[in-house]
Design a protein around this motif. Structure first.
Motif, short mmCIF file in Angstrom:
data_model
loop_
_atom_site.label_atom_id
_atom_site.label_comp_id
_atom_site.label_asym_id
_atom_site.label_seq_id
_atom_site.Cartn_x
_atom_site.Cartn_y
_atom_site.Cartn_z
N VAL A 1 18.52 -16.16 -21.67
CA VAL A 1 19.72 -16.83 -21.17
C VAL A 1 20.07 -16.37 -19.76
O VAL A 1 20.27 -17.19 -18.85
CB VAL A 1 20.92 -16.57 -22.12
CG1 VAL A 1 22.19 -17.19 -21.55
CG2 VAL A 1 20.63 -17.16 -23.50
N GLY A 2 20.14 -15.06 -19.54
CA GLY A 2 20.51 -14.55 -18.22
C GLY A 2 19.58 -15.02 -17.12
O GLY A 2 20.03 -15.58 -16.11
N PRO A 3 18.24 -14.81 -17.26
CA PRO A 3 17.34 -15.30 -16.22
C PRO A 3 17.41 -16.80 -16.00
O PRO A 3 17.32 -17.27 -14.87
CB PRO A 3 15.96 -14.89 -16.75
CG PRO A 3 16.23 -13.68 -17.58
CD PRO A 3 17.55 -13.95 -18.24
N ALA A 4 17.59 -17.58 -17.08
CA ALA A 4 17.69 -19.03 -16.92
C ALA A 4 18.87 -19.41 -16.05
O ALA A 4 18.77 -20.27 -15.16
CB ALA A 4 17.79 -19.71 -18.29
N LEU A 5 20.01 -18.78 -16.28
CA LEU A 5 21.20 -19.09 -15.48
C LEU A 5 21.03 -18.65 -14.03
O LEU A 5 21.43 -19.37 -13.10
CB LEU A 5 22.42 -18.42 -16.11
CG LEU A 5 22.83 -18.94 -17.48
CD1 LEU A 5 24.03 -18.16 -18.02
CD2 LEU A 5 23.17 -20.43 -17.43
N TRP A 6 20.45 -17.46 -13.81
CA TRP A 6 20.25 -16.99 -12.44
C TRP A 6 19.26 -17.86 -11.69
O TRP A 6 19.43 -18.15 -10.49
CB TRP A 6 19.79 -15.54 -12.45
CG TRP A 6 20.90 -14.56 -12.63
CD1 TRP A 6 21.15 -13.78 -13.72
CD2 TRP A 6 21.94 -14.24 -11.68
NE1 TRP A 6 22.27 -13.02 -13.52
CE2 TRP A 6 22.77 -13.26 -12.29
CE3 TRP A 6 22.22 -14.69 -10.40
CZ2 TRP A 6 23.88 -12.74 -11.62
CZ3 TRP A 6 23.32 -14.17 -9.74
CH2 TRP A 6 24.14 -13.20 -10.35
N ILE A 7 18.19 -18.27 -12.35
CA ILE A 7 17.20 -19.13 -11.70
C ILE A 7 17.84 -20.46 -11.33
O ILE A 7 17.63 -20.97 -10.22
CB ILE A 7 15.98 -19.34 -12.63
CG1 ILE A 7 15.22 -18.03 -12.81
CG2 ILE A 7 15.05 -20.40 -12.06
CD1 ILE A 7 14.11 -18.10 -13.85
N ALA A 8 18.61 -21.03 -12.24
CA ALA A 8 19.28 -22.30 -11.95
C ALA A 8 20.26 -22.14 -10.79
O ALA A 8 20.35 -23.00 -9.90
CB ALA A 8 19.99 -22.82 -13.19
N ALA A 9 21.01 -21.04 -10.78
CA ALA A 9 21.99 -20.81 -9.72
C ALA A 9 21.30 -20.69 -8.35
O ALA A 9 21.85 -21.13 -7.34
CB ALA A 9 22.80 -19.56 -10.01
N SER A 10 20.09 -20.12 -8.33
CA SER A 10 19.39 -19.96 -7.06
C SER A 10 18.97 -21.29 -6.45
O SER A 10 18.63 -21.34 -5.26
CB SER A 10 18.16 -19.07 -7.25
OG SER A 10 17.16 -19.74 -8.01
N GLY A 11 18.98 -22.35 -7.24
CA GLY A 11 18.57 -23.65 -6.73
C GLY A 11 19.71 -24.56 -6.33
O GLY A 11 19.47 -25.67 -5.83
N ILE A 12 20.96 -24.12 -6.53
CA ILE A 12 22.10 -24.99 -6.23
C ILE A 12 22.19 -25.30 -4.74
O ILE A 12 22.25 -26.47 -4.32
CB ILE A 12 23.40 -24.35 -6.74
CG1 ILE A 12 23.40 -24.30 -8.27
CG2 ILE A 12 24.61 -25.13 -6.24
CD1 ILE A 12 24.62 -23.61 -8.86
#
Length: 314
Positions: A127-138
Motif C-alpha cells: 500500500v505505502g509504495p503504491a501511494l508514493w509511486i502514484a504521488a510521484s507522477g502527479i
C-alpha cells in the motif's frame, strides 16, 4: 544547476515526443525539491553520531544531480507517467467524460499498483509504495497536460522545457533552504537536542532488538546480558562486514555512571564491567525524553554499525 536542453526538432518517436520531455523535466525538477524538503524535516532527528547524514546525501545530490536527474526523469516518465497518460487518453476518448488530465491522474493508481505489486513479490509492503509511486507522477502528468495545451496554442514545439524546469527547481530549493535557515535561526524549526536524563530516570532495564539487556541499578550497579563488545579480534578479516552480530557478546556485572560521549558533547552512560573487552563501554543517550534510547557505534567510523537499546518498564 545546468541540465541542458534537448535539440528542438520535429518529434522522432516517443523519446523526443513533447509528452516525454515534459514528464521527464517535471520529474527531474521535483526530485531535488523533495530532497530539500526531506532534509528540512530531518533537522530535529538524531543522527546518532553518523556524520553528515542527510546533509551529505543532499550535497551529493547537487554535485551529481545535473548528470543523473535527466536520466531518472526520463526513466520515470517511461515506466509511470506516459503509461498513465496513455490510459487517460484512452479512457477520455472511450467514455468522453471529464478532462483528459483528470483521467491521467486517476490512471496513475493502477500503474503504480502494478509496480508496487512487483516490489511486493520481493517482500516489500504494497500500500505505502503504491501511494508514493502514484504521488510521484502527479506533477509530471499535470505538466504533460500543460505543455500539450501550450504547444497547441502556440502552434510550435515548446523550447527550453528542461532549462525552465531546472531553474524552477533550483529556485524552489533555494526558497526551501532559506526558509529552513530562517526557521532554525528564529527557533521555529528546532534542531535535535538529546534528552537531559537524571540517574534516576536512566535506572531500569534497556533492551535491544535481539534480546540483549542492560540493567542500570539505582545504586550504580550494572548487569549486562548478551551485549556486543569490541575486542582485539572482533574485526579481523571478514568479521567487520558482518556487523555487530559477529561481535562477541558479554554477560557480566559492573558499575555505571553518567559521562560524556566521544563526540558532539552529548551525555552518555559509561558502563564498566569485567571480561568484556576494554575497561568501559560508552552508551550515548538519544531519542526523546518520552522515548529515550541508548546507542553505541561499532566498526568503521565512516560507516558504523549501531546498536540501540530502548527502555522497558517493569
Amino acid at each position: 544547476m545546468r541540465w541542458g536542453n534537448a535539440r528542438e526538432a520535429r518529434p522522432r518517436g516517443t523519446w523526443s515526443d513533447v509528452r516525454m520531455r515534459a514528464a521527464g523535466a517535471a520529474c527531474a525538477a521535483q526530485l531535488p525539491v523533495a530532497g530539500m524538503v526531506a532534509f528540512t524535516l530531518t533537522l530535529d532527528n538524531d543522527s546518532r553520531g553518523t556524520g553528515g547524514g542527510p546533509a551529505l546525501g543532499l550535497a551529493c545530490l547537487f554535485v551529481f544531480g545535473p548528470l543523473l536527474l535527466p536520466v531518472v526523469g526520463l526513466l520515470h516518465s517511461a515506466v509511470l507517467t506516459l503509461p498513465a497518460v496513455g490510459l487517460g487518453r484512452l479512457g477520455a476518448a472511450r467514455l468522453g467524460r471529464g478532462p483528459e488530465w483528470a483521467w491521467s491522474l486517476a490512471c496513475l493508481l493502477p500503474v503504480a499498483a502494478a509496480w508496487a505489486a512487483c516490489f511486493a513479490v520481493l517482500g516489500a509492503p504494497f500500500v505505502g509504495p503504491a501511494l508514493w509511486i502514484a504521488a510521484s507522477g502527479i506533477l509530471p502528468a499535470l505538466h504533460v497536460a500543460y505543455c500539450r495545451r501550450r504547444e497547441e496554442r502556440l502552434g510550435r514545439p515548446l523550447r527550453k522545457v528542461w532549462i525552465l524546469s531546472g531553474l524552477t527547481s533550483l529556485g524552489v530549493c533555494v526558497a526551501v533552504f532559506g526558509g529552513a535557515v530562517v526557521g532554525t535561526a528564529t527557533g521555529l524549526i528546532k534542531e535535535y537536542e538529546p534528552p537531559a536524563l537524571t540517574a534516576a530516570q536512566l535506572a531500569g532495564t534497556w533492551r535491544g532488538e535481539d534480546g540483549e539487556r542492560l540493567r542500570l541499578g539505582a545504586d550504580g550497579r550494572a548487569v549486562v546480558t548478551g551485549l556486543p563488545y569490541e575486542s582485539s579480534h572482533a574485526y579481523e578479516a571478514g568479521d567487520a562486514s558482518g556487523g555487530s552480530d559477529r561481535l562477541p557478546r558479554c554477560d557480566s556485572t559492573g558499575t555505571w555512571r553518567i559521562g560524556e560521549a566521544q563526540y558532539e558533547d552529548r551525555p552518555a552512560v559509561v558502563v564498566a564491567v569485567e571480561g568484556c573487552g576494554s575497561d568501559s563501554q560508552t552508551w550515548t543517550i538519544g531519542g526523546t525524553a518520552a522515548e529515550p534510547e541508548l546507542f553505541v557505534l561499532f566498526g568503521d567510523p565512516d560507516s558504523p554499525d549501531i546498536e540501540v537499546l530502548v527502555r522497558r518498564r517493569g
